[in-house]
Design an enzyme around this catalytic site. Sequence first.
Site, PDB file in Angstrom:
ATOM      1  CB  THR A 206      -5.758   0.415  -6.263  1.00 46.15           C
ATOM      2  OG1 THR A 206      -5.762   1.647  -6.944  1.00 46.15           O
ATOM      3  CG2 THR A 206      -5.848  -0.708  -7.251  1.00 46.15           C
ATOM      4  CB  VAL A 235      -5.557   6.252 -17.729  1.00 52.25           C
ATOM      5  CG1 VAL A 235      -5.500   4.737 -17.540  1.00 52.25           C
ATOM      6  CG2 VAL A 235      -6.890   6.638 -18.380  1.00 52.25           C
ATOM      7  CG  ASP A 237      -0.682   1.456 -11.505  1.00 53.05           C
ATOM      8  OD1 ASP A 237      -1.378   2.391 -11.053  1.00 53.05           O
ATOM      9  OD2 ASP A 237      -0.379   0.457 -10.829  1.00 53.05           O
ATOM     10  CB  THR A 257      -2.146  -0.621  -4.540  1.00 55.94           C
ATOM     11  OG1 THR A 257      -2.699   0.637  -4.110  1.00 55.94           O
ATOM     12  CG2 THR A 257      -1.360  -1.234  -3.388  1.00 55.94           C
TER      13      THR A 257
HETATM   14  N1  ASP Z   1      -2.400   2.848  -8.684  1.00 60.69           N
HETATM   15  C1  ASP Z   1      -3.611   3.616  -8.702  1.00 60.69           C
HETATM   16  C2  ASP Z   1      -3.487   4.726  -9.706  1.00 60.69           C
HETATM   17  O1  ASP Z   1      -2.443   5.365  -9.769  1.00 60.69           O
HETATM   18  C3  ASP Z   1      -3.953   4.222  -7.412  1.00 60.69           C
HETATM   19  C4  ASP Z   1      -3.940   3.293  -6.248  1.00 60.69           C
HETATM   20  O2  ASP Z   1      -3.240   2.298  -6.215  1.00 60.69           O
HETATM   21  O3  ASP Z   1      -4.683   3.579  -5.289  1.00 60.69           O
HETATM   22  O4  ASP Z   1      -4.431   4.992 -10.408  1.00 60.69           O
END
Ligand code: ASP
Length: 340
Positions: A206, A235, A237, A257
């Site tokens: 992310t 969905v 966070d 992330t």
């Molecule tokens: N936090 C994000 C999710 O779980 C994924 C990520 O940080 O790459 O959707």
Amino acid sequence: MPHNLFPSVALLAVWPAITASAVEPAVPNVVLAIHGGIAAKRKESNAELEKTLRAELQRALETGYRELQKPQASGLDAVEAAIRILEDSPYFNAGKGAVFTHEGRNELDASIMEGHHKRAGAVASVTVIKNPIAAARAVMEKSKHVLLVGRGAEVFATKAGLEIVDPSYFWTQRRWDEIQETWRKEAEATGKSSAAPAVAQEQWSTVGAVALDAAGNLAAGTSTGGMSNKMFGRVGDSPIIGAGTYADNEACAVSATGHGEYFIRYAVAHDIAALMKYKQMPVEAAAAEVVLGKLKTAGGEGGVIVLDRQGRLAMPYNTEGMYRGYVARDGKVTVLLYGE
Ligand code: ASP
């Protein structure tokens, strides 16, 4: 039987205390910070990829910083501008370059928040909005809601005049190869009776940004393709205010992330702000307590960037690395990938 009002000691002692030496000192005088997600395992990385990632992060930081130099600049402008660069880059899991769902589609989530009035906007499970962070901002500024999902968010973004693309815009060879490999391992594991299925490691990368403008207002934003191989409709966070994104002038701005399910359950972004606001903890201690303490103990992999109103930045992560960078008040840019 009398009701037990006091939780047992075992329940209270849920995670080991963070020792002062485990807490990285905060970086002072920061006006903008970004992350490009949890880093790939070092052994799977290479010098060429790392050079490209550094250049892309640098470009995002410079673009965001330029916004902050404009008269009347707001932290929101810097956050949106920096995230747009990363969304348009195929090297991060947001916008173009997003990971695939289990059905082989790209479903994007994003959110943005400002710390003065605590206004926020978010979109989730969108498939045709070129820059989900712009849609999140439009939800905040042009609707009376905080979170719009799916088709409703897409119709809203279209009416708001945002750029709409064909879902194929988000397709990249690199992510397609990754998901093929995941499916191959999944299929292989289903055929086996082995207790440990050989499913590829989920990808978390992310993007996010936090900023402090000249008026002293904090802002935060996060954008993602979510977790690789996620279920249709899942969905994470990133579009959840208080989990993946939070901004409060009385505490800090946060973008996260990592494994989204944990960040939602532990309300990570808000939890860090709460420790600062109600326990007067400094930014580096509050961020470490949550990410290196309770989240790590629970098994939640990830990291955060957290900026306070004095421009002090903390960037703890409980993984091998986190792509990240920041700009100091004087414009000096720093980019980091692992524990350098
Ligand atoms: N936090 C994000 C999710 O779980 C994924 C990520 O940080 O790459 O959707």
